[in-house]
Design an enzyme around this catalytic site. Structure first.
Site, mmCIF file in Angstrom:
data_model
loop_
_atom_site.group_PDB
_atom_site.id
_atom_site.type_symbol
_atom_site.label_atom_id
_atom_site.label_comp_id
_atom_site.label_asym_id
_atom_site.label_seq_id
_atom_site.Cartn_x
_atom_site.Cartn_y
_atom_site.Cartn_z
ATOM 1 N N GLU A 179 0.753 -1.317 0.277
ATOM 2 C CA GLU A 179 0.280 0.144 -0.006
ATOM 3 C C GLU A 179 1.122 1.199 0.007
ATOM 4 O O GLU A 179 1.597 0.546 0.630
ATOM 5 C CB GLU A 179 -0.872 -0.244 1.382
ATOM 6 C CG GLU A 179 -2.566 -0.714 1.166
ATOM 7 C CD GLU A 179 -2.831 -0.366 2.300
ATOM 8 O OE1 GLU A 179 -2.325 -0.516 3.936
ATOM 9 O OE2 GLU A 179 -4.415 -0.709 2.559
ATOM 10 N N ARG A 203 -4.190 -5.204 -0.132
ATOM 11 C CA ARG A 203 -5.552 -4.018 -0.456
ATOM 12 C C ARG A 203 -5.567 -3.832 -1.745
ATOM 13 O O ARG A 203 -4.578 -4.351 -2.745
ATOM 14 C CB ARG A 203 -5.436 -2.585 0.635
ATOM 15 C CG ARG A 203 -5.881 -3.309 2.253
ATOM 16 C CD ARG A 203 -6.305 -2.244 2.853
ATOM 17 N NE ARG A 203 -6.297 -3.225 4.452
ATOM 18 C CZ ARG A 203 -6.082 -2.299 5.272
ATOM 19 N NH1 ARG A 203 -4.882 -1.340 5.286
ATOM 20 N NH2 ARG A 203 -5.854 -2.351 6.344
HETATM 21 N N1 LIG Z 1 -8.546 2.868 2.599
HETATM 22 C C1 LIG Z 1 -8.188 3.212 3.760
HETATM 23 C C2 LIG Z 1 -6.862 2.213 3.573
HETATM 24 C C3 LIG Z 1 -5.825 2.367 4.690
HETATM 25 N N2 LIG Z 1 -5.847 2.977 5.316
HETATM 26 C C4 LIG Z 1 -5.715 3.247 6.700
HETATM 27 C C5 LIG Z 1 -4.960 2.312 7.931
HETATM 28 C C6 LIG Z 1 -3.731 2.302 8.816
HETATM 29 O O1 LIG Z 1 -3.956 3.504 8.973
HETATM 30 C C7 LIG Z 1 -3.696 2.291 7.317
HETATM 31 C C8 LIG Z 1 -2.294 1.747 6.354
HETATM 32 O O2 LIG Z 1 -3.252 0.633 6.552
HETATM 33 P P1 LIG Z 1 -2.124 -0.934 7.434
HETATM 34 O O3 LIG Z 1 -1.575 -1.375 5.577
HETATM 35 O O4 LIG Z 1 -1.252 -1.064 7.859
HETATM 36 O O5 LIG Z 1 -3.433 -1.943 7.247
HETATM 37 O O6 LIG Z 1 -3.639 3.678 6.656
HETATM 38 C C9 LIG Z 1 -7.108 3.830 5.969
HETATM 39 O O7 LIG Z 1 -7.370 5.326 6.186
HETATM 40 N N3 LIG Z 1 -8.010 3.640 4.837
#
Ligand SMILES: Nc1ccn([C@H]2C[C@H](O)[C@@H](COP(=O)(O)O)O2)c(=O)n1
Ligand SMILES: Nc1ncnc2c1ncn2[C@@H]1O[C@H](COP(=O)(O)OP(=O)(O)O)[C@@H](O)[C@H]1O
Length: 271
Positions: free
Chosen positions: A92, A145
């Protein structure tokens, strides 16, 4: 000769069958919703080489999404598979979300979701789309994702929790619908790292990303429930590919063992 016969067979017979059900012996359970849930592989299929059938003179690339809650271990999983040749890994673009031209939409969203949710999720949508349409360099792409989970999990969560105004949700929804209708977003398999919210909370604290310090356990519970409704219970939205569920509460050693056990299922996703 044999190759030509096989090609002829594929051209004549394969289109008559659901693509994923025939060629890999993948056991697919049809569910009431549009999604299919991959529940296992027959033994004989594990010896099949993961290189793909040739169609129109081109090698078919497979695309696998790794889905799961925040800090469920997606990046760690991708790091493991990145050591395999023929696999390209796209994580991501979190660094972009933390710094777009000197601004930090991720941090702003956590500070004030009602004000900055739309800003952050618009940027997520753009950067994820950019990932999806990037030309593939390897036969297998694994990505962290997707534009689908961005909408079905994170935008949905903001809206359902009352932290995204209706108009913001409507605009994001129209953008999303336009994108999936007009732009091909390939996916052959979704690997769902299924964790408890408590495990994620522990790992999140251990990772200690500055912006995420304000995340309470309840937030991870909401994300978890949305994932379960989408990928396990098929209660919410269309699932665009079969789902392979990997229990992911275990320690790292056991997780790497599970990845090895599931390697063939994952790498044969294209067949
Ligand atoms: N659509 C999204 C995807 C991810 N996030 C946020 C959630 C986490 O704080 C960060 C990265 O996610 P991870 O890879 O650690 O599961 O991004 C979001 O707000 N919206
Ligand atoms: N199986 C595991 N057991 C314990 N800690 C883990 C495990 N997998 C990952 N971690 C740690 O948990 C944190 C989050 O993992 P990460 O792979 O970054 O998750 P994600 O990419 O899903 O947000 C990291 O500090 C990582 O080192």
């Amino acid at each position: 000769m044999v190759v030509n016969l096989l090609k002829g067979f594929c051209r004549a017979v394969l289109p008559l069958y659901p693509r994923k059900a025939l060629s890999t012996n993948v056991l697919v359970r049809r569910t009431p919703s549009l999604g299919k849930h991959l529940i296992g592989l027959s033994r004989s299929s594990t010896s099949v080489n993961h290189r793909k059938l040739v169609r129109n003179g081109e090698e078919k690339k497979s695309v696998i999404w790794i889905e799961g809650n925040i800090a469920s271990g997606k990046t760690t999983c991708l790091e493991y598979f990145s050591k395999t040749s023929d696999i390209e890994v796209l994580t991501e673009p979190v660094s972009k979300w933390r710094n777009v031209q000197g601004c930090n939409p991720l941090g702003l969203m956590y500070q004030d979701p009602s004000r900055w949710g739309l800003t952050h999720q618009t940027y997520v949508q753009l950067t994820m789309l950019d990932r999806h349409v990037l030309p593939t360099a390897s036969p297998i792409r694994m990505m962290e994702r997707s534009i689908y989970s961005a909408k079905y999990i994170f935008v949905e969560n903001l809206y359902k929790s009352g932290k995204m105004p209706e108009v913001d949700f409507a605009v994001l929804s129209e953008w999303f619908e336009w994108i999936i209708k007009n732009i091909a977003i390939p996916v052959d398999l979704i690997v769902y790292l299924q964790t408890s919210p408590q495990t994620c909370y522990k790992r999140l604290k251990q990772r200690c990303r500055e912006e995420e310090k304000v995340i309470p356990l309840e937030y991870l519970e909401s994300i978890h429930n949305l994932y379960e409704d989408w990928l396990i219970h098929h209660k919410s939205f269309e699932v665009p590919a079969p789902v392979l569920v990997i229990p992911a509460d275990h320690d790292l050693k056991k997780m790497l063992h599970q990845y090895e056990e599931n390697r063939e299922k994952i790498l044969m996703a294209h067949c």
